[in-house]
Design a protein around this motif. Structure first.
Motif, mmCIF file in Angstrom:
data_model
loop_
_atom_site.group_PDB
_atom_site.id
_atom_site.type_symbol
_atom_site.label_atom_id
_atom_site.label_comp_id
_atom_site.label_asym_id
_atom_site.label_seq_id
_atom_site.Cartn_x
_atom_site.Cartn_y
_atom_site.Cartn_z
ATOM 1 N N ILE A 126 0.833 -1.231 0.054
ATOM 2 C CA ILE A 126 -0.127 0.111 -0.097
ATOM 3 C C ILE A 126 0.866 1.292 -0.065
ATOM 4 C CG2 ILE A 126 -1.739 1.448 1.229
ATOM 5 C CD1 ILE A 126 -2.837 -1.331 2.330
ATOM 6 N N ARG A 127 2.102 1.164 0.789
ATOM 7 C CA ARG A 127 2.852 2.553 0.803
ATOM 8 C C ARG A 127 3.471 2.678 -0.577
ATOM 9 N NH1 ARG A 127 7.690 4.115 0.496
ATOM 10 N NH2 ARG A 127 8.294 2.017 -0.028
ATOM 11 N N VAL A 128 3.871 1.607 -1.258
ATOM 12 C CA VAL A 128 4.272 1.818 -2.674
ATOM 13 C C VAL A 128 3.161 2.444 -3.647
ATOM 14 C CG1 VAL A 128 5.244 0.530 -4.638
ATOM 15 C CG2 VAL A 128 6.197 -0.110 -2.370
ATOM 16 N N LEU A 129 2.147 2.011 -3.317
ATOM 17 C CA LEU A 129 0.990 2.316 -4.113
ATOM 18 C C LEU A 129 1.021 3.865 -3.963
ATOM 19 C CD1 LEU A 129 -1.687 2.343 -5.874
ATOM 20 C CD2 LEU A 129 -2.706 1.986 -3.657
ATOM 21 N N ILE A 130 0.843 4.399 -2.789
ATOM 22 C CA ILE A 130 0.874 5.712 -2.326
ATOM 23 C C ILE A 130 2.161 6.689 -2.792
ATOM 24 C CG2 ILE A 130 0.556 7.636 -0.686
ATOM 25 C CD1 ILE A 130 -2.082 6.027 -1.048
ATOM 26 N N GLY A 131 3.081 6.094 -2.571
ATOM 27 C CA GLY A 131 4.668 6.716 -2.800
ATOM 28 C C GLY A 131 4.841 6.982 -4.118
ATOM 29 N N THR A 132 4.515 5.851 -5.082
ATOM 30 C CA THR A 132 5.275 5.740 -6.440
ATOM 31 C C THR A 132 3.946 5.441 -7.533
ATOM 32 O OG1 THR A 132 7.019 4.476 -5.377
ATOM 33 C CG2 THR A 132 6.416 4.333 -7.958
ATOM 34 N N SER A 133 3.079 4.808 -7.339
ATOM 35 C CA SER A 133 2.168 4.067 -8.365
ATOM 36 C C SER A 133 1.287 5.044 -8.620
ATOM 37 C CB SER A 133 1.492 2.694 -8.249
ATOM 38 O OG SER A 133 2.409 1.703 -8.103
ATOM 39 N N LEU A 134 0.504 5.816 -7.514
ATOM 40 C CA LEU A 134 -0.325 6.711 -7.615
ATOM 41 C C LEU A 134 -0.046 8.166 -8.043
ATOM 42 C CD1 LEU A 134 -3.388 7.506 -6.738
ATOM 43 C CD2 LEU A 134 -2.284 8.307 -4.389
ATOM 44 N N ILE A 135 1.221 8.406 -7.642
ATOM 45 C CA ILE A 135 1.706 9.777 -8.330
ATOM 46 C C ILE A 135 1.792 9.536 -9.753
ATOM 47 C CG2 ILE A 135 4.124 9.549 -7.983
ATOM 48 C CD1 ILE A 135 2.103 12.533 -6.918
ATOM 49 N N GLN A 136 2.374 8.196 -10.200
ATOM 50 C CA GLN A 136 2.638 7.967 -11.366
ATOM 51 C C GLN A 136 1.352 8.141 -12.239
ATOM 52 O OE1 GLN A 136 4.374 4.330 -11.923
ATOM 53 N NE2 GLN A 136 6.478 5.045 -11.480
ATOM 54 N N VAL A 137 0.161 7.441 -11.648
ATOM 55 C CA VAL A 137 -0.999 7.452 -12.547
ATOM 56 C C VAL A 137 -1.610 8.921 -12.502
ATOM 57 C CG1 VAL A 137 -3.463 6.682 -12.295
ATOM 58 C CG2 VAL A 137 -1.727 5.193 -11.725
ATOM 59 N N ILE A 138 -1.768 9.763 -11.532
ATOM 60 C CA ILE A 138 -2.324 11.106 -11.563
ATOM 61 C C ILE A 138 -1.201 12.057 -12.280
ATOM 62 C CG2 ILE A 138 -2.126 13.166 -10.029
ATOM 63 C CD1 ILE A 138 -2.860 11.538 -7.469
ATOM 64 N N GLY A 293 0.686 1.673 -17.502
ATOM 65 C CA GLY A 293 0.867 0.103 -17.778
ATOM 66 C C GLY A 293 1.916 -0.678 -16.571
ATOM 67 N N PHE A 294 2.947 0.164 -16.262
ATOM 68 C CA PHE A 294 3.760 -0.216 -15.394
ATOM 69 C C PHE A 294 3.353 -0.400 -13.973
ATOM 70 C CE2 PHE A 294 7.172 0.711 -18.618
ATOM 71 C CZ PHE A 294 7.491 -0.661 -18.898
ATOM 72 N N ALA A 295 2.336 0.617 -13.623
ATOM 73 C CA ALA A 295 1.873 0.770 -12.295
ATOM 74 C C ALA A 295 0.852 -0.364 -12.180
ATOM 75 C CB ALA A 295 1.175 2.372 -12.193
ATOM 76 N N ALA A 296 -0.007 -0.807 -13.341
ATOM 77 C CA ALA A 296 -1.250 -1.383 -13.133
ATOM 78 C C ALA A 296 -0.639 -2.726 -12.380
ATOM 79 C CB ALA A 296 -1.550 -2.016 -14.338
ATOM 80 N N PRO A 297 0.306 -3.424 -12.450
ATOM 81 C CA PRO A 297 0.535 -4.611 -11.651
ATOM 82 C C PRO A 297 0.691 -4.265 -10.207
ATOM 83 C CG PRO A 297 1.807 -4.689 -13.492
ATOM 84 C CD PRO A 297 1.395 -3.389 -13.468
ATOM 85 N N ALA A 298 1.523 -3.104 -9.900
ATOM 86 C CA ALA A 298 1.526 -2.780 -8.512
ATOM 87 C C ALA A 298 -0.010 -2.235 -8.018
ATOM 88 C CB ALA A 298 2.299 -1.292 -8.498
ATOM 89 N N ILE A 299 -0.520 -1.738 -8.810
ATOM 90 C CA ILE A 299 -1.907 -1.220 -8.327
ATOM 91 C C ILE A 299 -2.812 -2.435 -7.930
ATOM 92 C CG2 ILE A 299 -4.216 -0.033 -8.847
ATOM 93 C CD1 ILE A 299 -2.482 1.970 -10.642
ATOM 94 N N ALA A 300 -2.855 -3.455 -8.883
ATOM 95 C CA ALA A 300 -3.509 -4.721 -8.585
ATOM 96 C C ALA A 300 -2.899 -5.187 -7.218
ATOM 97 C CB ALA A 300 -3.479 -5.806 -9.587
ATOM 98 N N GLN A 301 -1.735 -5.432 -7.172
ATOM 99 C CA GLN A 301 -1.157 -5.973 -5.817
ATOM 100 C C GLN A 301 -1.585 -5.169 -4.888
ATOM 101 O OE1 GLN A 301 1.760 -8.520 -6.233
ATOM 102 N NE2 GLN A 301 0.687 -8.932 -4.317
ATOM 103 N N ALA A 302 -1.721 -3.882 -4.822
ATOM 104 C CA ALA A 302 -1.895 -2.897 -3.588
ATOM 105 C C ALA A 302 -3.450 -3.072 -3.433
ATOM 106 C CB ALA A 302 -1.641 -1.504 -3.796
#
Length: 577
Positions: A126-138, A293-302
């Motif tokens: 979840i932390r990786v989602l907020i710190g990396t994946s979320l900002i990438q998607v936004i 696309g790269f963030a999608a697996p991390a989002i699914a994992q989160a």
């Protein structure tokens, strides 16, 4: 996506830091968007027009834009990481607090390793989602909107060719999420199972070595590790089936833009600077799609991890204070079990059936019976570790469910059969329930528990560090420390659950003598659970349990005359001795 929405709601507590990350992201997007326009101006008005002043000015502006991008990129990375750490901090505290407040019945059903995995690996996802994946998607969404607008203004025909990749990529990513969410959840579940074997082997390493089971345990761990690899490979197969298509689309769009745009330049419908700028924007518009696309697996994992975390946070607390619960302050000594029956959650048979008895003030009650007869279950109902399935447990006429849990449990001193010691010194372990206890109080409790002489003989005395789970102490020493810990509390009801089973008969007798004196001073009622009749024969009353039923009660002499089961237990113990 519901668990992810709940994660995002946690950003409210860190909204100012999150706003800093978003502002940095907006400024980064603006600096990125203006860079190709500087390229266009420098090529068309500088290089093509052979104007060195424009060339140098555009170069200077590009340097300034690069510095700005670096600063704003650092700002959004720093603030998003700070936000993610804050959300993870809150979740860890919430999860730990919930685990501490959950009832015994929940822990009976749950694997410790799974809870550890949720508190560590799942929250880290979840932390990786907020710190990396979320900002990438936004950032990707903002960049897509910004660049798409600029492209439409520059050349709407080329823009339509370029933007066709966006809905196709969105459809592919949506399909990826819908098909593979459960796979990512199974990865975390399998990781918890693997951690369970690791935990068992770390806690039981002496048993493993004693029975020469190293190779079998290694095989068991390897088998689960292979299953983890297999399910992890399924996630890679899912990625393989989606993202190559996105990469292929991006390359085809590049070819189309260069071909169509080149034709427009030849026909003087488009300048060379505009084509270079457009091609630069093409990279900027494809990059967000790839980032998503790269963030999608991390989002699914989160998402899978968030669901597992909220399963614990949403778990029902079965034992809780009733509205208007009253404090338990005084104890007259009349404890009543009224036709009490109890079944453990998930069990098919009742642990207690129709148990009824009542104690008198200052009475020492011994509970005796074969293994599994329900002895410990009786005393577990007093502090409300569980509530009866039927019937009621009362103290001085009040149902124990009327008392607040904190006041009830703080007035009941318990020495469990299984001793648990914590990391720290012997002094800290004895004073666990009374951290402000003086050394004199600690020593007095240790003397009563017959452990003071042993502690005084250690080089560091009461400041001796206890090994993990008290590994450097014998079972009897750990048990006596647990007794001292309980004696230091402000108890009114004392429960000793086979608390002298790990000490020799002489020490047990000395402890019992000291406890008898204390029970006369502090307690209104005491319960002693024991396997040996010799340790309870002096009790005021003995409750004899058999398969969850109270089959007889009375003094030692009375039971010798009236209970065949009691006589049989005594005879078997005499033969063994």
């Amino acid at each position: 996506m519901a668990p992810l929405r709940r994660v995002l709601q946690g950003l409210k507590a860190h909204r100012f830091v999150a706003i800093g990350a978003v502002l940095s992201l907006l400024l980064l997007t603006a600096a990125t968007a203006i860079t190709p326009q500087i390229f266009r101006w420098g090529i068309d008005q500088g290089i093509a027009a052979k104007n060195f002043t424009v060339v140098w000015e555009s170069a200077a502006l590009m340097v300034i834009a690069a510095i700005a991008r670096g600063l704003f990129n650092f700002g959004q990375t720093f603030w998003s990481e700070a936000t993610s750490q804050g959300v993870a901090y809150d979740l860890r505290n919430q999860l730990f607090t919930k685990i501490e407040t959950l009832s015994f019945s929940y822990h009976d059903r749950s694997q410790t390793s799974q809870l550890i995995t949720r508190a560590t690996s799942d929250i880290e996802q979840i932390r990786v989602l907020i710190g990396t994946s979320l900002i990438q998607v936004i950032g990707a969404v903002i960049t897509l909107v910004t660049i798409a607008t600029i492209l439409l203004v520059m050349n709407w025909q080329l823009a339509l060719i370029t933007l066709i990749v966006v809905p196709i990529a969105a459809w592919l990513l949506t399909r990826f999420f819908s098909r593979n969410g459960s796979v990512f959840q199974r990865v975390q579940q399998q990781l918890g199972d693997l951690n369970a074997v690791l935990q068992e082997n770390l806690l039981g390493v002496r048993v493993v070595k004693a029975f020469v089971r190293e190779s079998q345990e290694k095989a068991r761990y390897t088998a689960l590790n292979n299953e983890l690899i297999a399910i992890s490979m399924k996630t890679l197969y899912a990625i393989r089936n989606t993202f190559p298509l996105i990469f292929l689309l991006s390359n085809l769009i590049t070819v189309a833009v260069v071909g169509y745009g080149g034709a427009q330049v030849i026909n003087r419908q488009f300048s060379i600077g505009e084509l270079v700028a457009f091609n630069s924007y093409l990279l900027f518009i494809l990059q967000p799609i790839l980032l998503i696309g790269f963030a999608a697996p991390a989002i699914a994992q989160a998402a899978a991890s968030a669901q597992r975390v909220y399963e614990v946070l949403d778990a029902e607390i079965e034992i809780r204070d009733r509205p208007n619960a009253i404090p338990f302050v005084k104890c007259g000594g009349r404890i009543t079990f009224e036709n009490v029956s109890f079944r453990y959650p998930g069990a098919t048979t009742e642990a207690l059936r129709g148990v009824s008895f009542e104690t008198k003030p200052n009475e020492l009650i011994a509970i005796l019976g074969m293994t599994g007869s329900g002895k410990s279950t009786i005393v577990n109902l007093l502090p409300r570790f569980y509530d009866p399935t039927r019937g009621a447990v009362r103290i001085d006429g009040h149902d124990v469910r009327e008392f607040s849990l904190t006041s009830l449990r703080s007035r009941i001193g318990i020495v469990f059969q299984e001793t648990t010691l914590f990391a720290g010194t012997l002094r800290e372990n004895i004073a666990y329930a009374k951290s402000d206890a003086s050394l004199a109080e600690i020593v007095e409790a240790a003397k009563t528990a017959q452990i003071h002489d042993f502690i005084a003989g250690l080089p560091d005395g009461y400041d001796t560090i206890v090994g993990e789970r008290g590994v450097g102490l014998s079972g009897g020493q750990r048990q006596r420390i647990a007794i001292a810990r309980t004696l230091l509390t402000d108890y009114r009801i004392l429960i000793l659950d086979d608390s002298t089973s790990a000490v020799d008969a002489k020490t047990a007798a000395e402890i019992q003598t000291a406890l008898d004196l204390l029970m006369e001073q502090k307690t209104c009622t005491a319960f002693v659970i024991a396997q040996r009749i010799t340790t309870v024969r002096n009790a005021d009353r003995i409750l004899l349990m058999d398969q969850g039923v109270l089959v007889a009660q009375g003094t030692h002499e009375e039971l010798m005359r009236t209970s065949p089961l009691y006589s049989a237990i005594l005879e078997s113990q005499v033969k063994r001795s």
